[in-house]
Motif scaffolding. Structure first.
Motif, mmCIF file in Angstrom:
data_model
loop_
_atom_site.group_PDB
_atom_site.id
_atom_site.type_symbol
_atom_site.label_atom_id
_atom_site.label_comp_id
_atom_site.label_asym_id
_atom_site.label_seq_id
_atom_site.Cartn_x
_atom_site.Cartn_y
_atom_site.Cartn_z
ATOM 1 N N SER A 142 2.352 5.967 1.159
ATOM 2 C CA SER A 142 3.521 5.200 0.705
ATOM 3 C C SER A 142 4.135 4.405 1.851
ATOM 4 C CB SER A 142 4.572 6.142 0.110
ATOM 5 O OG SER A 142 4.067 6.789 -1.043
ATOM 6 N N ALA A 143 4.186 5.017 3.037
ATOM 7 C CA ALA A 143 4.733 4.314 4.199
ATOM 8 C C ALA A 143 3.864 3.121 4.575
ATOM 9 C CB ALA A 143 4.865 5.270 5.378
ATOM 10 N N ALA A 144 2.538 3.279 4.474
ATOM 11 C CA ALA A 144 1.634 2.164 4.775
ATOM 12 C C ALA A 144 1.799 1.045 3.761
ATOM 13 C CB ALA A 144 0.194 2.659 4.797
ATOM 14 N N SER A 145 1.945 1.402 2.495
ATOM 15 C CA SER A 145 2.176 0.381 1.467
ATOM 16 C C SER A 145 3.492 -0.349 1.708
ATOM 17 C CB SER A 145 2.193 1.024 0.075
ATOM 18 O OG SER A 145 0.933 1.572 -0.237
ATOM 19 N N TYR A 146 4.508 0.414 2.124
ATOM 20 C CA TYR A 146 5.785 -0.223 2.421
ATOM 21 C C TYR A 146 5.665 -1.146 3.632
ATOM 22 C CZ TYR A 146 10.527 -1.209 3.636
ATOM 23 O OH TYR A 146 11.671 -1.893 3.960
#
Length: 214
Positions: A142-146
């Motif tokens: 999720s952090a990478a997508s953000y």
């Protein structure tokens, strides 16, 4: 387009990378105390953290940049366009990453907290040594997508004069009257920036999963 036309876009690319990395770093660091306040046993602290997160996320990024650059920058203290964009996007990143962290921590079974308490481990030791490593793996995708989304959001910094990729593309298209070619190339640069992030995220996630499985 010739090589000379690419130089402004490459300069803009460096500003985009710098702004993305800086804002994400600020968000990653400030997201931790926001998470701690969001999970505090004190209801007032929880309410304040939740209010900050909701307010920050509810206001469009471009408006935050206007508030900081045209509001604080002209009425309170001088601030450069880049620093204003860094502050605004960093604040937004902190609110969003705090929620990503919260979801990751919430995914860890409560029984692990109880087991740690039975072993007489403190709340901080439990979080640092048991919960945080597992939550990091959960939060990583999720952090990478953000991070990829944040990179695209940096385009709004062009509205306050930051010479990032979108700004340079707009300037170049007005000079050359070849908007389709210019913005197609700008779009390609964004794709090329996002691919390594997605790949590294998958590699890191696979490594962490394999490490947990051992």
């Amino acid at each position: 387009m010739n090589a000379a036309d690419l130089l402004p876009l490459l300069r803009g690319l460096t500003w985009t990378v710098a702004l993305t990395a800086g804002a994400f770093f600020i968000g990653a660091v400030l997201g931790v105390p926001l998470l701690a306040a969001r999970r505090s046993r004190l209801w007032l602290l929880r309410f304040m953290a939740m209010s900050v997160i909701q307010i920050v996320r509810a206001i469009p990024p471009i408006l935050w940049l206007f508030i900081i650059f045209f509001g604080l920058g002209m009425g309170v203290m001088p601030i450069s366009p880049f620093n204003a964009a860094l502050m605004g996007l960093g604040l937004i990143a902190a609110a969003n990453l705090a929620e990503i962290y919260r979801g990751a921590v919430a995914s860890i079974h409560f029984g692990q907290w109880e087991a740690a308490a039975a072993l007489d481990l403190g709340r901080w030791s439990t979080f640092r040594d048991i919960v945080a490593p597992q939550a990091f793996r959960v939060a990583l995708p999720s952090a990478a997508s953000y991070l990829i989304g944040l990179m695209k959001e940096t385009a709004v910094a062009s509205t306050i004069g930051v010479a990032e990729l979108a700004y340079q593309g707009n300037q170049l298209s007005q000079l050359t009257f070849r908007g389709l070619e210019v913005f197609a190339l700008v779009g390609l640069f964004y794709v090329l920036l996002s691919l390594p992030i997605a790949w590294l995220s998958r590699v890191a996630d696979g490594y962490l999963r394999a490490k947990v499985a051992r």
